[in-house]
Design a protein around this motif. Sequence first.
Motif, mmCIF file in Angstrom:
data_model
loop_
_atom_site.group_PDB
_atom_site.id
_atom_site.type_symbol
_atom_site.label_atom_id
_atom_site.label_comp_id
_atom_site.label_asym_id
_atom_site.label_seq_id
_atom_site.Cartn_x
_atom_site.Cartn_y
_atom_site.Cartn_z
ATOM 1 N N ALA A 247 70.266 -33.155 50.059
ATOM 2 C CA ALA A 247 71.169 -32.564 51.218
ATOM 3 C C ALA A 247 70.151 -31.226 52.165
ATOM 4 N N GLU A 248 70.221 -30.620 51.713
ATOM 5 C CA GLU A 248 69.856 -28.827 51.363
ATOM 6 C C GLU A 248 68.580 -28.988 51.719
ATOM 7 N N ARG A 249 68.094 -29.350 50.626
ATOM 8 C CA ARG A 249 66.601 -29.662 50.679
ATOM 9 C C ARG A 249 65.667 -30.344 51.714
ATOM 10 N N ARG A 250 66.394 -31.701 51.865
ATOM 11 C CA ARG A 250 65.245 -32.334 52.963
ATOM 12 C C ARG A 250 65.862 -31.757 54.465
ATOM 13 N N ALA A 251 67.247 -30.858 55.147
ATOM 14 C CA ALA A 251 67.046 -30.622 55.311
ATOM 15 C C ALA A 251 65.800 -29.009 56.095
ATOM 16 N N LEU A 252 65.891 -28.731 54.716
ATOM 17 C CA LEU A 252 64.499 -27.672 54.737
ATOM 18 C C LEU A 252 63.403 -28.296 54.797
ATOM 19 N N GLN A 253 63.041 -29.147 54.777
ATOM 20 C CA GLN A 253 61.677 -30.154 54.540
ATOM 21 C C GLN A 253 61.387 -30.392 55.798
ATOM 22 N N GLU A 254 63.019 -31.086 56.766
ATOM 23 C CA GLU A 254 62.737 -31.683 58.033
ATOM 24 C C GLU A 254 62.009 -30.318 58.422
ATOM 25 N N ARG A 255 62.656 -29.408 58.447
ATOM 26 C CA ARG A 255 63.007 -28.166 59.480
ATOM 27 C C ARG A 255 60.872 -27.142 59.366
ATOM 28 N N TYR A 256 61.038 -27.523 57.547
ATOM 29 C CA TYR A 256 59.526 -26.818 57.232
ATOM 30 C C TYR A 256 58.090 -27.477 56.938
ATOM 31 N N GLY A 257 58.488 -28.452 56.537
ATOM 32 C CA GLY A 257 57.423 -29.322 55.934
ATOM 33 C C GLY A 257 58.166 -30.100 54.617
ATOM 34 N N ALA A 258 57.410 -30.762 53.878
ATOM 35 C CA ALA A 258 57.363 -31.285 52.739
ATOM 36 C C ALA A 258 57.260 -30.750 51.476
ATOM 37 N N ASN A 259 56.504 -29.986 51.683
ATOM 38 C CA ASN A 259 55.560 -28.695 50.628
ATOM 39 C C ASN A 259 56.022 -27.275 50.646
ATOM 40 N N VAL A 260 57.367 -27.234 51.510
ATOM 41 C CA VAL A 260 57.873 -26.104 51.684
ATOM 42 C C VAL A 260 57.922 -25.028 50.594
ATOM 43 N N ASN A 261 57.926 -24.085 50.665
ATOM 44 C CA ASN A 261 57.709 -22.720 48.893
ATOM 45 C C ASN A 261 58.671 -22.041 48.991
ATOM 46 N N LEU A 262 59.917 -22.383 48.226
ATOM 47 C CA LEU A 262 60.733 -21.866 47.538
ATOM 48 C C LEU A 262 60.871 -21.071 46.566
#
Length: 100
Positions: free
Chosen positions: A17-32
Amino acid sequence: MKTVILLRRDPNDLRPAERRALQERYGANVNLVRTDPADHLQHAQQCRELKPAAVLLPLEKPIPSTAMEEGVAHIAFVPGTGGMRVGRLKRLVPQFEFNF
């Protein structure tokens, strides 16, 4: 691709759920990128070098004041109705906003 710093958190420890929230906010290819600064000054330097879109706060949620004063967004996961949301910490005020 946008970079999100994980402050003292391992990317592998993020829940789905945290990964999905980040991808929704910053895009599918977010660099963590995990960082483990010794203090707020080193954190600010890392922010200047990495130029992140945001910093995901650790679970204990300290307030990294120097980097925030320089305008770097700091975020955390905040549970709410409808699931997990990404909230951005307002500058030097421990309140979260969701429409950023």
